[in-house]
Design a protein around this motif. Structure first.
Motif, PDB file in Angstrom:
ATOM      1  N   ALA A 122     -22.452 -44.198 -10.318  1.00 50.35           N
ATOM      2  CA  ALA A 122     -21.855 -42.989 -10.907  1.00 50.35           C
ATOM      3  C   ALA A 122     -20.803 -43.353 -11.947  1.00 50.35           C
ATOM      4  N   ASP A 123     -21.074 -44.452 -12.677  1.00 49.69           N
ATOM      5  CA  ASP A 123     -20.144 -44.852 -13.738  1.00 49.69           C
ATOM      6  C   ASP A 123     -20.417 -44.084 -15.024  1.00 49.69           C
ATOM      7  N   GLY A 124     -21.659 -43.674 -15.231  1.00 53.08           N
ATOM      8  CA  GLY A 124     -21.953 -42.964 -16.461  1.00 53.08           C
ATOM      9  C   GLY A 124     -23.435 -42.908 -16.748  1.00 53.08           C
TER      10      GLY A 124
ATOM     11  N   VAL B  44     -30.228 -34.652  -9.292  1.00 59.64           N
ATOM     12  CA  VAL B  44     -29.825 -33.462 -10.046  1.00 59.64           C
ATOM     13  C   VAL B  44     -29.612 -33.807 -11.524  1.00 59.64           C
ATOM     14  N   GLY B  45     -29.567 -32.753 -12.339  1.00 61.96           N
ATOM     15  CA  GLY B  45     -29.487 -32.878 -13.799  1.00 61.96           C
ATOM     16  C   GLY B  45     -30.689 -32.123 -14.343  1.00 61.96           C
ATOM     17  N   ASP B  46     -30.516 -30.843 -14.597  1.00 68.00           N
ATOM     18  CA  ASP B  46     -31.665 -29.968 -14.837  1.00 68.00           C
ATOM     19  C   ASP B  46     -32.428 -30.299 -16.130  1.00 68.00           C
ATOM     20  N   GLY B  47     -33.751 -30.490 -15.989  1.00 67.79           N
ATOM     21  CA  GLY B  47     -34.607 -30.861 -17.122  1.00 67.79           C
ATOM     22  C   GLY B  47     -34.732 -29.761 -18.164  1.00 67.79           C
ATOM     23  N   SER B  48     -34.751 -28.506 -17.736  1.00 66.36           N
ATOM     24  CA  SER B  48     -34.895 -27.404 -18.705  1.00 66.36           C
ATOM     25  C   SER B  48     -33.675 -27.320 -19.615  1.00 66.36           C
ATOM     26  N   ARG B  49     -32.480 -27.522 -19.023  1.00 67.93           N
ATOM     27  CA  ARG B  49     -31.252 -27.515 -19.846  1.00 67.93           C
ATOM     28  C   ARG B  49     -31.384 -28.547 -20.956  1.00 67.93           C
TER      29      ARG B  49
ATOM     30  N   VAL C 286     -38.338 -37.187 -23.638  1.00 67.75           N
ATOM     31  CA  VAL C 286     -37.230 -37.781 -22.887  1.00 67.75           C
ATOM     32  C   VAL C 286     -37.654 -37.958 -21.430  1.00 67.75           C
ATOM     33  N   GLY C 287     -37.277 -39.075 -20.848  1.00 62.56           N
ATOM     34  CA  GLY C 287     -37.456 -39.283 -19.409  1.00 62.56           C
ATOM     35  C   GLY C 287     -36.084 -39.418 -18.785  1.00 62.56           C
ATOM     36  N   CYS C 288     -35.760 -38.566 -17.844  1.00 62.21           N
ATOM     37  CA  CYS C 288     -34.415 -38.596 -17.269  1.00 62.21           C
ATOM     38  C   CYS C 288     -34.482 -38.750 -15.748  1.00 62.21           C
ATOM     39  N   HIS C 289     -33.873 -39.816 -15.265  1.00 65.22           N
ATOM     40  CA  HIS C 289     -33.887 -40.041 -13.815  1.00 65.22           C
ATOM     41  C   HIS C 289     -33.078 -38.994 -13.065  1.00 65.22           C
ATOM     42  N   GLY C 290     -31.934 -38.599 -13.639  1.00 65.44           N
ATOM     43  CA  GLY C 290     -31.031 -37.694 -12.919  1.00 65.44           C
ATOM     44  C   GLY C 290     -30.095 -38.475 -12.015  1.00 65.44           C
ATOM     45  N   GLN C 291     -29.210 -37.734 -11.371  1.00 63.58           N
ATOM     46  CA  GLN C 291     -28.230 -38.367 -10.491  1.00 63.58           C
ATOM     47  C   GLN C 291     -28.669 -38.169  -9.043  1.00 63.58           C
TER      48      GLN C 291
ATOM     49  N   VAL D 254     -33.192 -41.954 -19.852  1.00 62.38           N
ATOM     50  CA  VAL D 254     -31.809 -41.653 -19.459  1.00 62.38           C
ATOM     51  C   VAL D 254     -31.622 -42.037 -17.994  1.00 62.38           C
ATOM     52  N   MET D 255     -30.616 -42.858 -17.743  1.00 67.49           N
ATOM     53  CA  MET D 255     -30.395 -43.310 -16.368  1.00 67.49           C
ATOM     54  C   MET D 255     -28.934 -43.153 -15.974  1.00 67.49           C
TER      55      MET D 255
END
Ligand SMILES: Nc1ncnc2c1ncn2[C@@H]1O[C@H](COP(=O)(O)OP(=O)(O)O)[C@@H](O)[C@H]1O
Ligand SMILES: [Mg+2]
Length: 412
Positions: free
Chosen positions: A12-14, A143-148, A116-121, A6-7
């Protein structure tokens, strides 16, 4: 194992989501396969730094941020002050939006990720150390909490990839060179991978490159300055298909003046963000365009400003290649990805700029990775490495003292 990456980048377009299938749950360090064997197929085999992840690209999906979320993200990034309460809320809200983006990608592709691998914002990134309360600190914050996400998706989530590299003395960026090294190194062909997101970055792999020969850095703005000026002057989020720039005239003096900025003279490794090329930079750029018009008594139209920003962006990438890449080896291919590849005016400027270096401009789509999905693919691969406790920073790219396992794992 199916892994989602997830990127959400500095534009900040999406949110971009890519799904990959890794075929080696127990990778063996002995079983090394030459990476270019599988180059022509969609099944990509790649030799890792310490193992051999082999993956297949399954598909991707893109979800734009709702307009009010985009506004808050941009405001938080650009602001010297922000409400702590709102930032805490944004952290959880983005975790939810990322989880929803993964759910929607899974639905579209009829697949389910197991990791899942999430970069966050990124809200703030300062790769170079500066004095703070008497200490030297380089900092970053995604930001973008991994636990959520983990709880909502029911699978482990790796996030917050950058701090581990910084703890080891690196700049925390760029991290995509890990994927580039896996996919694109070749014994005979020298390649430069260029991603044009909000910021533009390159990974250069000379023929037969070993890990310590990887050259990677941010060249400067990608779409960031073009987007900011298009928004300000035309009320549009971006110069769709480069049409405004194509109809305007680039002011060469202004392009040259901004190419003189100190960032472009800094030697790599170096990283950039909104801190360097955000709102303040766009404001100065616009001011310089208007000033040029006054000095020459020629009216500068709004479309000329966007054309100038587009020419400046293409030239800054070209100059970065000229100064810091082309002398480091023999390169013949420039492989582009990121949203900027959808702007033909930018790409034409770039193509004509790099022709004299003997570089052929190609798209990452030709190599089986859709150009909009590449960074999401990278974060799936990084997550997979972390899950297997393998390091995935590239010290020659980030400046870290050693390879480290990146990220934090949240369990559902
Ligand atoms: N059709 C298009 N025409 C022009 N520019 C586009 C188009 N589609 C996307 N872009 C540009 O690409 C940017 C998003 O690129 P992306 O690779 O997602 O960057 P980031 O990683 O910073 O989010 C948009 O902000 C816009 O500037
Ligand atoms: Mg994006």
């Amino acid at each position: 194992m199916i892994v989602a990456g997830v990127m959400s980048g500095t534009s900040a377009d999406g949110i971009d989501v890519a799904l990959l299938e890794f075929s080696d749950p127990q990778p063996s360090p002995q079983a090394l396969v030459p990476p270019n064997k599988a180059r022509s197929s969609r099944l990509r085999k790649a030799t890792s730094l310490t193992g051999e992840p082999s993956f297949k690209f399954l598909g991707h999906a893109e979800l734009p941020y709702p307009a009010d979320v985009r506004r808050l993200v941009l405001a938080s990034m650009n602001s010297p002050r922000a409400s702590v309460a709102d930032l805490a809320r944004l952290n959880f809200l983005l975790g939810d939006l990322y989880a929803e983006a993964v759910l929607s990608a899974q639905k579209k592709l009829k697949l389910k990720a197991e990791l899942v691998g999430c970069h966050g914002q990124t809200l703030y990134h300062q790769g170079r150390a500066a004095t703070f309360l008497g200490r030297q600190l380089a900092v970053t914050w995604q930001v973008g909490d991994g636990s959520r996400m983990a709880v909502r998706l029911g699978v482990p989530v790796v996030s917050d990839f950058r701090p581990a590299d910084m703890a080891a003395g690196g700049k925390g960026a760029p991290l995509v060179p890990f994927l580039d090294y896996l996919l694109y190194r070749d014994p005979k062909i020298g390649r430069v991978m260029l991603n044009i997101g909000g910021i533009a970055n390159v990974t250069a792999l000379p023929p037969g490159a070993t890990l310590d020969q990887v050259i990677a850095f941010d060249t400067g703005p990608g779409n960031m300055v073009i987007d900011a000026l298009t928004e300000q002057l035309f009320g549009e989020a971006c110069d769709r298909d480069g049409k405004i720039a194509a109809s305007g005239r680039a002011l060469d003096d202004v392009v040259r003046r901004f190419l003189g900025e100190s960032y472009f003279r800094q030697k790599p490794p170096k990283t950039a963000g909104r801190e360097e090329f955000g709102r303040e930079f766009a404001r100065e750029f616009l001011h310089a365009c208007n000033l040029w018009g006054k000095e020459h008594e020629i009216p500068v139209e709004k479309k000329d400003v966007v054309a100038t920003a587009t020419a400046f962006t293409a030239r800054s990438i070209r100059e970065a290649l000229r100064l810091y890449v082309m002398k480091k080896g023999s390169f013949s291919e420039l492989i582009a990805s990121g949203g900027g590849t959808k702007n033909p005016t930018l790409m034409n400027g770039l193509r004509s700029g790099v022709e004299e270096f003997g570089l052929t401009l190609r798209s990452s789509d030709e190599f089986g990775i859709p150009s909009g999905a590449k960074e999401a693919v990278a974060f799936a691969a990084l997550a997979y490495e972390t899950w297997n406790r393998r390091p995935s920073n590239v010290p020659s790219a980030t400046g870290a003292a050693r390879p480290v396992v990146l990220g934090k794992i949240c369990h559902p």
